[in-house]
Design an enzyme around this catalytic site. Structure first.
Site, PDB file in Angstrom:
ATOM      1  N   ASP A 102       9.243  -5.558  -1.977  1.00 48.27           N
ATOM      2  CA  ASP A 102       8.281  -5.506  -3.088  1.00 48.27           C
ATOM      3  C   ASP A 102       7.770  -4.073  -3.272  1.00 48.27           C
ATOM      4  O   ASP A 102       8.486  -3.109  -3.006  1.00 48.27           O
ATOM      5  CB  ASP A 102       7.169  -6.532  -2.851  1.00 48.27           C
ATOM      6  CG  ASP A 102       6.512  -6.352  -1.481  1.00 48.27           C
ATOM      7  OD1 ASP A 102       6.440  -5.197  -0.983  1.00 48.27           O
ATOM      8  OD2 ASP A 102       6.072  -7.355  -0.887  1.00 48.27           O
ATOM      9  N   SER A 103       6.535  -3.936  -3.738  1.00 45.52           N
ATOM     10  CA  SER A 103       6.018  -2.590  -4.028  1.00 45.52           C
ATOM     11  C   SER A 103       5.987  -1.683  -2.805  1.00 45.52           C
ATOM     12  O   SER A 103       6.124  -0.466  -2.935  1.00 45.52           O
ATOM     13  CB  SER A 103       4.607  -2.688  -4.624  1.00 45.52           C
ATOM     14  OG  SER A 103       3.766  -3.429  -3.770  1.00 45.52           O
ATOM     15  N   ILE A 104       5.804  -2.273  -1.620  1.00 42.67           N
ATOM     16  CA  ILE A 104       5.711  -1.429  -0.417  1.00 42.67           C
ATOM     17  C   ILE A 104       7.068  -0.795  -0.118  1.00 42.67           C
ATOM     18  O   ILE A 104       7.164   0.252   0.504  1.00 42.67           O
ATOM     19  CB  ILE A 104       5.156  -2.244   0.780  1.00 42.67           C
ATOM     20  CG1 ILE A 104       3.791  -2.853   0.393  1.00 42.67           C
ATOM     21  CG2 ILE A 104       5.014  -1.385   2.020  1.00 42.67           C
ATOM     22  CD1 ILE A 104       3.226  -3.839   1.395  1.00 42.67           C
ATOM     23  N   GLU A 115       7.678   1.871  -3.496  1.00 39.57           N
ATOM     24  CA  GLU A 115       7.014   3.176  -3.438  1.00 39.57           C
ATOM     25  C   GLU A 115       7.302   3.936  -2.142  1.00 39.57           C
ATOM     26  O   GLU A 115       6.628   4.930  -1.850  1.00 39.57           O
ATOM     27  CB  GLU A 115       5.503   3.010  -3.684  1.00 39.57           C
ATOM     28  CG  GLU A 115       4.781   2.191  -2.657  1.00 39.57           C
ATOM     29  CD  GLU A 115       3.294   1.976  -3.020  1.00 39.57           C
ATOM     30  OE1 GLU A 115       2.992   1.691  -4.191  1.00 39.57           O
ATOM     31  OE2 GLU A 115       2.463   2.087  -2.119  1.00 39.57           O
ATOM     32  N   HIS A 163      -1.566  -1.670   0.216  1.00 42.75           N
ATOM     33  CA  HIS A 163      -0.476  -0.682   0.205  1.00 42.75           C
ATOM     34  C   HIS A 163      -0.727   0.397   1.262  1.00 42.75           C
ATOM     35  O   HIS A 163      -1.863   0.619   1.689  1.00 42.75           O
ATOM     36  CB  HIS A 163      -0.344  -0.063  -1.191  1.00 42.75           C
ATOM     37  CG  HIS A 163       0.042  -1.070  -2.224  1.00 42.75           C
ATOM     38  ND1 HIS A 163      -0.895  -1.724  -3.002  1.00 42.75           N
ATOM     39  CD2 HIS A 163       1.249  -1.570  -2.574  1.00 42.75           C
ATOM     40  CE1 HIS A 163      -0.258  -2.583  -3.801  1.00 42.75           C
ATOM     41  NE2 HIS A 163       1.040  -2.506  -3.565  1.00 42.75           N
TER      42      HIS A 163
END
Lengths: 242, 242
Positions: free
Chosen positions: A10-12, A15, A191
């Site tokens: 996912d976003s982790i 990014e 995050h």
């Protein structure tokens, strides 16, 4: 030519190529040895990740990844009935979805090194602060994720890894071993900070090394420049790649 | 599925995925849109890079890169008769080697966006300091690279780009526009600081954007999570990838 290491999550994961990110650090570590391929999808839970599976990891590929990290669950663990409810997936379904992902990857390549990573812990206070800064008075008054619930998903992830015989990293537990993990490792309660990224990087490198994917034991794809004779460069390349 | 952007060069490319590196920043910018592929070979000059050409960019590939940066010359410009002489390549041969590389890439794909990047300027004092710190009394007493000579290679690179009709970045000139470039952009007189990496990143993004490879205009490979209906996720995926 070079093997691929895929970071799926996912976003982790998405990014992880920002400054100090764990993905970029892995790409640097495996430079000239393996390609690190970024497959991070911000906001995705395991239910949505299943839709991508056959596209990202086609069966019958002549070059499946040698290793894949599966780093999902932070969104599945969003609470039902709260502001991020849309992303919520019940823990039993989360485990079942992870099982489908692992089975598919094993079908792609029975020798693939598969590493399941649990979501990081949640700093509920940090999440609330972030919501207030972002949404002002419209911010949620109840947390959309709790550390306790995310811990249930982390436990499920580790259990499943044991059951399926794949490697795993309990990031939820690991980070909480350090005092002040809430602000040290998390920038908005969820995050990662640069220090949080460093923890993920170290853990992934450790697991890769304990398996068989140790960068320091892998050959460079072409001669190191110090092996090249300035007057007779052909020689080094004849041995290595002609 | 996703297009590839290849970064081909020497150590300044190889280490571009370290914290704050220009390669990692590009990978982050093109996340979910293009894959940034690291092909940096520390210490290599253009003469040695030619040996890799057919391996890294095979003719007849079904998926050649959509864009390639060629960032070589810092080693070619090492002076004959000094400590890094082994890496020296005369400027006329440097240009001829670059010409061969560009021609080969155009043969791989006539539509490939090719960007030639000149070597950065040299801070001779910084190189000497680095040598003294690394080798002590055995350090060179005469510089192995000078800014003036590297400037001749930079000029050759830009001339060649004009002649071949490919885009270019004159990093040698660009960096020297800023006061204190010697320490601000170079950490050992040659390799880049985080701020130096930021300059390369900005220049590459600008050139890509001016051509047709603007990340902000490229579609995500799969639906953005906000487009996914929690109760009916199939819909978003049917439109985008089924």
């Amino acid at each position: 030519m070079r093997p691929n290491i895929v970071l799926f999550g996912d976003s982790i994961t998405q990014e992880s190529f920002r400054s100090g990110g764990w993905g970029a650090s892995l790409a640097d570590t495996y430079s000239r040895k393996a390609d690190v391929v970024l497959r991070g999808y911000g906001g995705y839970n395991t239910r949505w990740a299943l839709f991508l599976l056959h596209h990202l990891f086609p069966l019958g590929s002549t070059k499946p990844p040698v290793a894949t990290t599966i780093f999902l669950g932070a969104n599945d663990a969003a609470l039902a009935g709260r502001t991020s409810e849309r992303q919520h997936v019940p823990v039993e379904e989360y485990k079942e979805n992870l099982r489908k992902i692992v089975r598919h990857l094993k079908e792609c390549s029975p020798t693939m090194l598969i590493v399941l990573i649990t979501p990081p812990p949640i700093d509920e206070e940090g999440r609330m602060e972030y919501a207030r800064e972002t949404y002002g008075e419209k911010a949620m008054t109840l947390p959309e994720r709790t550390n306790e619930t995310t811990g249930v998903y982390a436990k499920g992830c580790i259990e499943l890894a044991g059951e399926l015989g794949v490697r795993s990293i309990n990031l939820w537990s690991k980070m909480q071993e350090t005092d002040g993990w809430q602000k040290k490792y998390l920038r908005d309660g969820l995050h990662l900070t640069a220090e949080g990224n460093a923890v993920v990087f170290e853990e992934v490198v450790k697991v890769f090394k304990e398996a068989w994917l140790d960068a320091s034991e892998m050959a460079y794809d072409f001669p190191h420049h110090s092996e090249i004779d300035g007057k007779n460069p052909e020689k080094a390349f004849q041995q290595k790649c002609l």
